[in-house]
Design a protein around this motif. Structure first.
Motif, mmCIF file in Angstrom:
data_model
loop_
_atom_site.group_PDB
_atom_site.id
_atom_site.type_symbol
_atom_site.label_atom_id
_atom_site.label_comp_id
_atom_site.label_asym_id
_atom_site.label_seq_id
_atom_site.Cartn_x
_atom_site.Cartn_y
_atom_site.Cartn_z
ATOM 1 N N LYS A 217 0.845 -1.190 0.000
ATOM 2 C CA LYS A 217 0.000 0.000 0.000
ATOM 3 C C LYS A 217 0.879 1.239 0.000
ATOM 4 O O LYS A 217 1.864 1.307 0.715
ATOM 5 N N HIS B 275 -4.702 7.020 -4.337
ATOM 6 C CA HIS B 275 -5.870 6.152 -4.465
ATOM 7 C C HIS B 275 -5.756 5.319 -5.735
ATOM 8 O O HIS B 275 -6.052 4.119 -5.729
ATOM 9 N N ASN C 113 -3.149 2.542 -5.161
ATOM 10 C CA ASN C 113 -3.589 1.498 -4.234
ATOM 11 C C ASN C 113 -4.728 0.647 -4.771
ATOM 12 O O ASN C 113 -4.964 -0.442 -4.268
ATOM 13 N N HIS C 114 -5.454 1.139 -5.774
ATOM 14 C CA HIS C 114 -6.589 0.406 -6.331
ATOM 15 C C HIS C 114 -6.490 0.371 -7.864
ATOM 16 O O HIS C 114 -7.336 0.955 -8.557
ATOM 17 N N MET D 174 -9.580 -0.755 -10.182
ATOM 18 C CA MET D 174 -10.705 0.167 -10.408
ATOM 19 C C MET D 174 -10.487 1.020 -11.649
ATOM 20 O O MET D 174 -11.443 1.465 -12.276
#
Length: 62
Positions: free
Chosen positions: A3, A48, A51-52, A55
């Motif tokens: 992360k 963000h 980390n993702h 998506m």
């Protein structure tokens, strides 16, 4: 998968972040107070994104 943290990430050396920020700023002059607001918002959004990644698989960053 590690992360990423906004405090520890090196935004200065990341060329993709620099391009992302430049795209958000545009070509116009931005006052200092507004620049720091945009910079902090871009940092949060970029962390963000890192980390993702699932998506944003089919979405270009900039």
């Amino acid at each position: 998968m590690s992360k990423y943290n906004q405090d520890d990430y090196d935004f200065i050396e990341d060329e993709e972040f620099q391009a992302f920020l430049k795209n958000k700023l545009g070509e116009k002059f931005v006052p200092r107070y507004k620049f720091f607001t945009i910079l902090n918002r871009c940092k949060r959004e970029y962390i963000h994104y890192l980390n993702h990644p699932a998506m944003f698989k089919n979405t270009p960053l900039y």
